[in-house]
Design a protein around this motif. Structure first.
Motif, PDB file in Angstrom:
ATOM      1  N   VAL A 194       0.846  -1.201   0.000  1.00  0.00           N
ATOM      2  CA  VAL A 194       0.000   0.000   0.000  1.00  0.00           C
ATOM      3  C   VAL A 194       0.878   1.246   0.000  1.00  0.00           C
ATOM      4  O   VAL A 194       0.649   2.182  -0.767  1.00  0.00           O
ATOM      5  CB  VAL A 194      -0.955   0.001   1.217  1.00  0.00           C
ATOM      6  N   LYS A 195       1.903   1.237   0.839  1.00  0.00           N
ATOM      7  CA  LYS A 195       2.781   2.410   0.941  1.00  0.00           C
ATOM      8  C   LYS A 195       3.512   2.687  -0.369  1.00  0.00           C
ATOM      9  O   LYS A 195       3.657   3.839  -0.778  1.00  0.00           O
ATOM     10  CB  LYS A 195       3.796   2.184   2.062  1.00  0.00           C
ATOM     11  N   THR A 227       2.443   1.716  -3.353  1.00  0.00           N
ATOM     12  CA  THR A 227       1.443   2.057  -4.358  1.00  0.00           C
ATOM     13  C   THR A 227       0.970   3.494  -4.190  1.00  0.00           C
ATOM     14  O   THR A 227       0.752   4.209  -5.168  1.00  0.00           O
ATOM     15  CB  THR A 227       0.238   1.099  -4.261  1.00  0.00           C
ATOM     16  N   GLN A 228       0.799   3.922  -2.931  1.00  0.00           N
ATOM     17  CA  GLN A 228       0.394   5.302  -2.629  1.00  0.00           C
ATOM     18  C   GLN A 228       1.426   5.884  -1.662  1.00  0.00           C
ATOM     19  O   GLN A 228       1.271   5.784  -0.445  1.00  0.00           O
ATOM     20  CB  GLN A 228      -1.013   5.332  -2.010  1.00  0.00           C
ATOM     21  N   ASP A 285       2.183   8.872  -0.821  1.00  0.00           N
ATOM     22  CA  ASP A 285       1.835  10.109  -0.127  1.00  0.00           C
ATOM     23  C   ASP A 285       1.179   9.795   1.220  1.00  0.00           C
ATOM     24  O   ASP A 285       0.051   9.302   1.284  1.00  0.00           O
ATOM     25  CB  ASP A 285       0.888  10.934  -0.999  1.00  0.00           C
ATOM     26  N   VAL A 318      -2.327  11.359   1.773  1.00  0.00           N
ATOM     27  CA  VAL A 318      -3.414  10.692   1.042  1.00  0.00           C
ATOM     28  C   VAL A 318      -3.796   9.403   1.759  1.00  0.00           C
ATOM     29  O   VAL A 318      -4.979   9.114   1.953  1.00  0.00           O
ATOM     30  CB  VAL A 318      -3.011  10.421  -0.424  1.00  0.00           C
ATOM     31  N   ARG A 319      -2.807   8.602   2.167  1.00  0.00           N
ATOM     32  CA  ARG A 319      -3.116   7.361   2.894  1.00  0.00           C
ATOM     33  C   ARG A 319      -3.879   7.655   4.177  1.00  0.00           C
ATOM     34  O   ARG A 319      -4.846   6.958   4.501  1.00  0.00           O
ATOM     35  CB  ARG A 319      -1.842   6.576   3.194  1.00  0.00           C
ATOM     36  N   LEU A 329      -7.481   8.458   3.339  1.00  0.00           N
ATOM     37  CA  LEU A 329      -8.253   7.322   2.849  1.00  0.00           C
ATOM     38  C   LEU A 329      -8.537   6.280   3.924  1.00  0.00           C
ATOM     39  O   LEU A 329      -9.528   5.549   3.835  1.00  0.00           O
ATOM     40  CB  LEU A 329      -7.523   6.652   1.679  1.00  0.00           C
TER      41      LEU A 329
END
Length: 79
Positions: A29-30, A32-33, A35, A38-39, A42
């Motif tokens: 996850v980190k 892939t995203q 920022d 943003v995480r 979300l």
């Protein structure tokens, strides 16, 4: 040179292997995203979503299969 966050898939116990599977999932996850903001924004969306939580469990299970295979967790027990 910085140390790798994943020096090996080999773990001392199946419980450590499961913890590694969770870390693999979180790192996916980190990466892939990347920022942090943003995480953070979300997280409340999926934290209360049962479907998302089940999906997360599936990802961890798939990663645990990889770790278990690397460690031979499914080999027959010796008597």
């Amino acid at each position: 040179m910085t140390a790798s966050w994943l020096p090996s898939l080999i773990t001392a116990t199946p419980e450590e292997g499961f913890d590694l599977a969770i870390k693999l999932s979180r790192m996916a996850v980190k990466k892939t995203q990347p920022d942090d903001e943003v995480r953070a924004r979300l997280r409340p969306v999926y934290a209360e979503d049962p479907t998302a939580l089940v999906a997360i469990s599936h990802v961890v299970a798939a990663n645990f299969q990889t770790v278990a295979a690397a460690n031979g967790y499914w080999r027959p027990a010796t008597a």
